[in-house]
Design a protein around this motif. Structure first.
Motif, PDB file in Angstrom:
ATOM      1  N   VAL A 191       1.384  -1.430  -0.696  1.00 47.69           N
ATOM      2  CA  VAL A 191       0.412  -0.070   0.090  1.00 47.69           C
ATOM      3  C   VAL A 191       1.022   1.295   0.338  1.00 47.69           C
ATOM      4  N   HIS A 192       1.003   1.805  -0.999  1.00 43.39           N
ATOM      5  CA  HIS A 192       1.104   3.316  -1.368  1.00 43.39           C
ATOM      6  C   HIS A 192       0.195   3.929  -0.865  1.00 43.39           C
ATOM      7  N   ASP A 193      -0.939   4.279  -1.288  1.00 46.70           N
ATOM      8  CA  ASP A 193      -1.660   5.085  -1.376  1.00 46.70           C
ATOM      9  C   ASP A 193      -3.191   4.969  -0.083  1.00 46.70           C
ATOM     10  N   ALA A 223       1.763   5.283  12.117  1.00 47.00           N
ATOM     11  CA  ALA A 223       3.087   4.481  12.005  1.00 47.00           C
ATOM     12  C   ALA A 223       3.768   5.173  10.257  1.00 47.00           C
ATOM     13  N   ARG A 224       3.379   5.503   9.291  1.00 42.49           N
ATOM     14  CA  ARG A 224       3.881   6.508   8.961  1.00 42.49           C
ATOM     15  C   ARG A 224       4.278   7.654   9.071  1.00 42.49           C
ATOM     16  N   ILE A 228       7.670   4.812   9.971  1.00 44.89           N
ATOM     17  CA  ILE A 228       7.640   3.448  10.007  1.00 44.89           C
ATOM     18  C   ILE A 228       7.112   2.743   9.475  1.00 44.89           C
ATOM     19  N   GLU A 229       7.480   1.780   8.703  1.00 39.92           N
ATOM     20  CA  GLU A 229       6.661   1.073   7.386  1.00 39.92           C
ATOM     21  C   GLU A 229       5.493  -0.038   8.681  1.00 39.92           C
ATOM     22  N   GLU A 259       5.041   6.198  -4.537  1.00 38.62           N
ATOM     23  CA  GLU A 259       4.834   5.113  -5.003  1.00 38.62           C
ATOM     24  C   GLU A 259       5.710   5.388  -6.385  1.00 38.62           C
ATOM     25  N   GLU A 260       6.975   4.319  -7.117  1.00 36.03           N
ATOM     26  CA  GLU A 260       7.392   4.845  -7.858  1.00 36.03           C
ATOM     27  C   GLU A 260       6.789   4.340  -9.287  1.00 36.03           C
TER      28      GLU A 260
END
Ligand code: GLU
Length: 261
Positions: A191-193, A223-224, A228-229, A259-260
């Motif tokens: 999950v990026h979004d 966390a983000r 932190i992941e 996201e790349e």
């Protein structure tokens, strides 16, 4: 390993208790063994555990979780002792010392309280002790009514400057739709979004805990913000923690990176 050294592991009620609230001894033992083993290889482990109310409900032979707040607080008081005594024994079997920290929102949101908690956590970790944290359910009415240990574990991860937050739950991860209703639901492995993730979440609740998927995404968001992941996966087999520590993809990873494209 270095980048996943300090790990906060949160276990939900459905992971540490049977559906009737009785402690799931086989699961807890495996969890204690795995965490001790990871500690022995240099990881710093902080365990955030639910299950006090469930365990107390079972121990007092109540038919279901008490409906009144005072009743749940009483169940938590009984269950917390039970849980700690089980953790303490199993961890000791695998050579690990434990220390209990019961937190309230009031403590973690107060500057001095927060500083003290951080100092205690660091001292315990330095002394090779595994801190075991729960909300102080017997005095924290706001926790039982609004709170959950997903959020608490993220607050702890941020305070402790952890390298990783792991939420062990009764579900494999985040799915694109509710897997209990749609068998073809697809696991979202990264999950990026976080807003999109919130849309995908069903918000379904497990019977014994207070957290649903939305609270897990909320925790990952906290966390983000602290860099932190978060990994969300099933706690059915605590051995999964080895994979997580080795960076193997399991469950859903809530990344801190964009996201790349
Ligand atoms: N603190 C509660 C307990 O130990 C559980 C909170 C939660 O399920 O997130 O029973």
């Amino acid at each position: 390993m270095e980048d996943r050294k300090r790990i906060v592991v949160k276990v939900g009620t459905s992971t540490v208790c049977h559906p009737n609230g009785a402690p799931n001894l086989r699961r807890i033992e495996k969890l204690c063994r795995t965490l001790s083993d990871l500690k022995n290889t240099g990881h710093e482990i902080i365990l955030v555990t639910s299950g006090a109310i469930g365990a107390g409900t079972h121990k007092m032979k109540l038919e279901s979780r008490p409906k009144s707040i005072a009743g749940r607080q009483a169940a938590a008081a009984v269950g917390q002792c039970e849980l700690m005594s089980i953790y303490d024994r199993f961890f000791l079997d695998y050579g690990s010392l434990t220390g209990q920290i019961l937190l309230t929102k009031g403590i973690t949101e107060n500057e001095t309280g927060r500083k003290n908690v951080i100092a205690t956590l660091n001292a315990l970790l330095e002394m090779q002790v595994i801190p075991i944290i729960n909300e102080n359910d017997s005095v924290a009415t706001e926790e039982i009514v609004y709170g959950d240990n997903d959020t608490l574990s993220a607050v702890v991860a941020a305070a402790a400057k952890a390298d990783l937050l792991v939420l062990l739950s009764d579900i494999e991860g985040l799915f694109d739709t509710d897997p209990t209703l749609y068998p073809d639901a697809q696991l979202i492995s990264i999950v990026h979004d976080y807003d999109k993730a919130r849309e995908a979440a069903s918000g379904s609740h497990s019977e014994h805990g207070t957290g649903g998927m939305i609270t897990k995404i909320h925790a990952a968001t906290i966390a983000r913000e602290a860099g932190i992941e978060t990994v969300l996966t099933s706690g059915a087999d605590p051995n999964v923690l080895y994979d997580i520590c080795e960076g193997v993809s399991v469950g859903t990873l809530f990344t801190v990176k964009e996201e790349e494209s």
